[in-house]
Design an enzyme around this catalytic site. Sequence first.
Site, PDB file in Angstrom:
ATOM      1  N   ASP A 113      -4.010  56.596  33.440  1.00 48.20           N
ATOM      2  CA  ASP A 113      -4.688  56.164  35.007  1.00 48.20           C
ATOM      3  C   ASP A 113      -5.623  57.349  35.401  1.00 48.20           C
ATOM      4  O   ASP A 113      -6.406  56.711  36.509  1.00 48.20           O
ATOM      5  CB  ASP A 113      -3.238  54.747  35.988  1.00 48.20           C
ATOM      6  CG  ASP A 113      -2.859  54.229  35.990  1.00 48.20           C
ATOM      7  OD1 ASP A 113      -3.669  53.648  34.959  1.00 48.20           O
ATOM      8  OD2 ASP A 113      -2.028  53.599  35.503  1.00 48.20           O
ATOM      9  N   ASP A 174      -3.449  47.686  29.683  1.00 51.35           N
ATOM     10  CA  ASP A 174      -4.252  48.540  31.039  1.00 51.35           C
ATOM     11  C   ASP A 174      -5.614  49.291  30.633  1.00 51.35           C
ATOM     12  O   ASP A 174      -5.877  49.807  31.222  1.00 51.35           O
ATOM     13  CB  ASP A 174      -3.524  48.590  31.785  1.00 51.35           C
ATOM     14  CG  ASP A 174      -2.320  48.041  32.210  1.00 51.35           C
ATOM     15  OD1 ASP A 174      -1.666  47.149  31.137  1.00 51.35           O
ATOM     16  OD2 ASP A 174      -1.066  47.737  32.973  1.00 51.35           O
ATOM     17  N   SER A 363       5.622  44.134  39.899  1.00 48.57           N
ATOM     18  CA  SER A 363       6.421  43.542  39.309  1.00 48.57           C
ATOM     19  C   SER A 363       6.857  42.865  39.591  1.00 48.57           C
ATOM     20  O   SER A 363       7.881  43.562  40.628  1.00 48.57           O
ATOM     21  CB  SER A 363       7.015  44.961  39.034  1.00 48.57           C
ATOM     22  OG  SER A 363       7.929  45.475  38.095  1.00 48.57           O
TER      23      SER A 363
HETATM   24  N1  GLY Z   1      -1.997  48.793  35.536  1.00 51.73           N
HETATM   25  C1  GLY Z   1      -0.578  49.362  36.168  1.00 51.73           C
HETATM   26  C2  GLY Z   1      -0.729  47.593  36.788  1.00 51.73           C
HETATM   27  O1  GLY Z   1      -1.366  46.528  36.383  1.00 51.73           O
HETATM   28  O2  GLY Z   1       0.437  46.797  37.484  1.00 51.73           O
END
Ligand code: GLY
Length: 396
Positions: A113, A174, A363
């Site tokens: 990231d 991602d 999440s």
């Molecule tokens: N790139 C991590 C997410 O989208 O949660």
Amino acid sequence: MKEICDEGLVFPDRYVSWPDVDDAFWHRAVESAVGQVQVNTGLFRDGLYPAPASLDQRYPAIGNTEWTSSFWTGMLWLSYELSGRSPFREAALAQIADFKRRLDRRIAVETHDLGFLYTLSCVAAWRVTGDEKARRTALDAANLLMGRYYERAGIIQAWGNLDDPNQRGRIIIDCAMNLPLLFWATEQTGDPRYREAAARHLSAANEHLLREDGSSYHTYHFDTKNGTGLRGSTAQGSSDSSCWARGQAWGIYGLSLGFRYLRNPELLEVASRLAHYFLNRTPEDWVCYWDLSFTHGSEERDSSAAAIAACGLLELACHLPAADRRRRQYENAAANIGASLASKYAAQGEKGANGLLKHAVYSKPANEGVDESCVWGDYFYLELLARLQLSWKPYW
Ligand code: GLY
């Protein structure tokens, strides 16, 4: 490249018209979003950033330690471009030193990231103002990202230390959004290694992360010694074999950006198939559930995935020839998503909420940031408004 089937658009009539809203509607959406960013500048300053997800609809303020810090900086750049108000520009420029410090001190930088982090902070600063310190910091970040590249396997490891046996050789969809930092580094330096690494990673992702039906695995594991693909899995989706909505959205946008740099038509075709899979599982109000295995019922929506996908659809559309009917369909779909987000999902600061978009999911399996605002969702909502309202030049 692997053959991936194209479902076509299941209800093509849905994509023939622009939403029934006028210019004043978009103008109000921009004013409201930029107004919230303005309020938030009082909270997120002097080394403080919003946490990845809100808690009870309010972002806690944390240091520059998450993968998400730069979405706040990116929102400041977008707010500056949308409003022309210089305090946004000054606030964004002030963060460059903090991103340089994070890189120099190696604070939480063992992640792919670095692409998100340094594109939306430093590349954006350089693109908007030509700031030289920002340019050099972004190049340092690109060099660090290259340290995660396994030459033999042609992949960039997503998470964690390279010696971590659970993470070694694991890629995630991602990452396609992190590659523009490498493409940009080749443009800046003339050194082709960054671009080659990004191109090889994209090709491995297409081969292994994308399934034949046009859906995607969230993550995939490789043997780094010889590049053999081992197995797909998920971290944030509903199951290893399901299609995590945000992952699919990252794929649509990331592959389309890959085309921007590589001009490989296969990337556009694959992005288009991912887009059809995504759109065919989008409910009536245009905002997807957090996993595309859900198309109705009581599971949560992920407004952030919808915002990312809409930006990706506009990126994809702009590379298609004017005579290709998908071009208009993707533009209409993106505008309909934007109109739905602005009218039904945009937060209005109610009860102290300080996000831009409600109803996102960070999440679900980890029960983290479920039905909250997520800072990348806010960023891509604002980017979507900029794309719909300005002839906006991407930071990516
Ligand atoms: N790139 C991590 C997410 O989208 O949660």
